[in-house]
Design an enzyme around this catalytic site. Structure first.
Site, mmCIF file in Angstrom:
data_model
loop_
_atom_site.group_PDB
_atom_site.id
_atom_site.type_symbol
_atom_site.label_atom_id
_atom_site.label_comp_id
_atom_site.label_asym_id
_atom_site.label_seq_id
_atom_site.Cartn_x
_atom_site.Cartn_y
_atom_site.Cartn_z
ATOM 1 N N GLY A 197 68.463 17.759 121.747
ATOM 2 C CA GLY A 197 69.456 17.168 122.650
ATOM 3 C C GLY A 197 69.460 15.648 122.612
ATOM 4 C CB ALA A 198 69.046 12.786 123.850
ATOM 5 C CG HIS A 203 71.695 10.454 117.652
ATOM 6 N ND1 HIS A 203 71.852 10.733 116.309
ATOM 7 C CD2 HIS A 203 70.402 10.742 117.942
ATOM 8 C CE1 HIS A 203 70.696 11.142 115.807
ATOM 9 N NE2 HIS A 203 69.807 11.175 116.789
ATOM 10 C CG HIS A 209 71.486 15.079 117.017
ATOM 11 N ND1 HIS A 209 71.249 14.100 117.948
ATOM 12 C CD2 HIS A 209 70.280 15.651 116.760
ATOM 13 C CE1 HIS A 209 69.950 14.075 118.241
ATOM 14 N NE2 HIS A 209 69.343 15.000 117.532
ATOM 15 N N GLY A 240 67.907 17.326 109.337
ATOM 16 C CA GLY A 240 68.122 15.968 108.845
ATOM 17 C C GLY A 240 66.935 15.493 108.030
ATOM 18 C CE LYS A 243 64.968 9.084 112.897
ATOM 19 N NZ LYS A 243 63.951 9.812 113.568
ATOM 20 C CG ASP A 244 62.857 14.390 112.049
ATOM 21 O OD1 ASP A 244 61.969 13.811 112.666
ATOM 22 O OD2 ASP A 244 64.052 14.389 112.428
ATOM 23 C CD GLN A 303 61.827 18.923 112.182
ATOM 24 O OE1 GLN A 303 61.157 18.902 113.188
ATOM 25 N NE2 GLN A 303 63.104 18.563 112.160
ATOM 26 C CB SER A 355 67.050 11.396 120.951
ATOM 27 O OG SER A 355 67.819 12.348 120.263
HETATM 28 P P1 AMP Z 1 65.937 16.106 117.053
HETATM 29 O O1 AMP Z 1 66.897 16.330 118.172
HETATM 30 O O2 AMP Z 1 65.404 14.712 116.979
HETATM 31 O O3 AMP Z 1 64.871 17.162 116.970
HETATM 32 O O4 AMP Z 1 66.784 16.263 115.735
HETATM 33 C C1 AMP Z 1 67.488 17.447 115.457
HETATM 34 C C2 AMP Z 1 67.919 17.429 114.015
HETATM 35 O O5 AMP Z 1 68.756 16.299 113.779
HETATM 36 C C3 AMP Z 1 66.717 17.297 113.055
HETATM 37 O O6 AMP Z 1 66.919 18.112 111.918
HETATM 38 C C4 AMP Z 1 66.744 15.840 112.690
HETATM 39 O O7 AMP Z 1 66.180 15.556 111.430
HETATM 40 C C5 AMP Z 1 68.236 15.562 112.696
HETATM 41 N N1 AMP Z 1 68.469 14.143 112.868
HETATM 42 C C6 AMP Z 1 67.995 13.352 113.866
HETATM 43 N N2 AMP Z 1 68.365 12.079 113.658
HETATM 44 C C7 AMP Z 1 69.079 12.062 112.511
HETATM 45 C C8 AMP Z 1 69.718 11.037 111.754
HETATM 46 N N3 AMP Z 1 69.687 9.774 112.122
HETATM 47 N N4 AMP Z 1 70.354 11.396 110.616
HETATM 48 C C9 AMP Z 1 70.372 12.690 110.213
HETATM 49 N N5 AMP Z 1 69.788 13.701 110.878
HETATM 50 C C10 AMP Z 1 69.148 13.389 112.007
#
Ligand code: AMP
Length: 284
Positions: free
Chosen positions: A31-32, A34, A37, A147, A149-150, A153, A186
């Site tokens: 959540g949160a 952006h 996501h 993403g 980004k991780d 993961q 987030s």
């Molecule tokens: P999170 O809510 O942070 O757990 O992220 C949920 C999904 O969104 C994960 O697969 C993250 O890798 C992806 N994600 C978060 N930030 C970004 C970003 N800046 N660019 C691409 N994917 C992202």
């Protein structure tokens, strides 16, 4: 858009969609939301009949109680965004619904799970493995979107799906960035204007390391340059910078122009941020 709060309900709902012959995409999030996501959400909406977005701040993957407590949450704003994106189902369970019993099972990912994020956030990937497994079983998607980004993961989830024969395609999508280069996250919502400017230096450091790597610098030289750069930035505390093989996450030992990932974790204003650059092999 249907908002579902219990594991049973999401299972029965997605099962009935599958029986109608629909293809399903799952975007797991905390959540949160952006625009980063939303790149995942849009890709899923474009590739599947039905997109399920899960919103769950998974306590099992937080090793730091303050990080869990301070994690930004805004379900109503998230729902408004997802409605606009044409998402069919949002799965937003409470902790009690997700973990009626605290799981005894934890997933171990060997060395790949012990380096970088695994080293600095003990237990993190055990928790990620459990929650992603549960979400995949409950939502039964054809594709699940993550993403880069991780990066760690994404790689571990991909291996988990292969090793345990999850019937799903794991799709990885590029990092969405602010105009400053800062990777969207987030956690950026917790930064002041000055903090955001400091945090954008993480990307500047990555760019400098990319340049050096392209000029043939060794992994150690590249890392050292990154460490020197980050130590010169007031307000930024580096946790690690690593130059690794993007497939195995093993440290690179030489620069032969191969694909490489440069990964960074750093604190700004007490907020832990991660970023990486995935460099493709040079074409001759
Ligand atoms: P999170 O809510 O942070 O757990 O992220 C949920 C999904 O969104 C994960 O697969 C993250 O890798 C992806 N994600 C978060 N930030 C970004 C970003 N800046 N660019 C691409 N994917 C992202």
């Amino acid at each position: 858009m249907q908002v579902i709060h219990t594991p049973d309900d999401v299972f029965h709902h997605t099962r009935s969609l599958l029986l109608q012959g629909k293809t399903l995409g799952l975007v797991p999030t905390m959540g949160a939301l952006h625009p980063g996501h939303l790149t995942l959400v849009r890709r899923s909406v474009s590739e599947n009949d039905v997109t399920v977005v899960s919103i769950f701040v998974n306590p099992l993957q937080f090793n730091n109680p303050d990080d869990l407590k301070n994690y930004p949450r805004d379900l109503q704003a998230d729902l408004r965004l997802l409605e606009q994106e044409g998402v069919a189902v949002v799965f937003a369970p409470s902790e009690a619904e997700m973990y009626a019993k605290k799981p005894l099972v934890a997933l171990q990912f060997g060395r790949m799970g012990q380096v970088m994020e695994g080293a600095f956030r003990p237990g993190h990937f055990d928790g990620v493995g459990v929650v992603v497994s549960k979400l995949l079983h409950l939502c039964q998607p054809h594709r699940a979107y993550f993403g880069l980004k991780d990066l760690q993961q994404y790689l571990l989830v991909k291996r988990m799906a292969q090793d345990l024969s999850f019937p799903v395609e794991i799709v990885g999508l590029p990092i969405a960035r602010e105009a400053s280069g800062l990777a969207m996250s987030s956690r950026n919502a917790r930064l002041s204007v000055n903090g955001l400017a400091v945090a954008s230096q993480i990307f500047q450091g990555l760019q400098q390391m990319k340049q050096l790597w392209g000029e043939g610098a060794s992994p150690d030289e590249t890392k050292m340059a990154g460490k020197n750069f980050y130590s010169s930035i007031a307000g930024l505390r580096l946790e690690y910078v690593e130059v690794v093989s993007p497939d195995t996450l093993e440290d690179e030992t030489s620069n032969l122009g191969q694909a490489v990932a440069i990964c960074v974790a750093a604190y700004v204003e007490g907020v832990r941020l991660i970023d990486n650059l995935y460099l493709h092999p040079k074409t001759p």
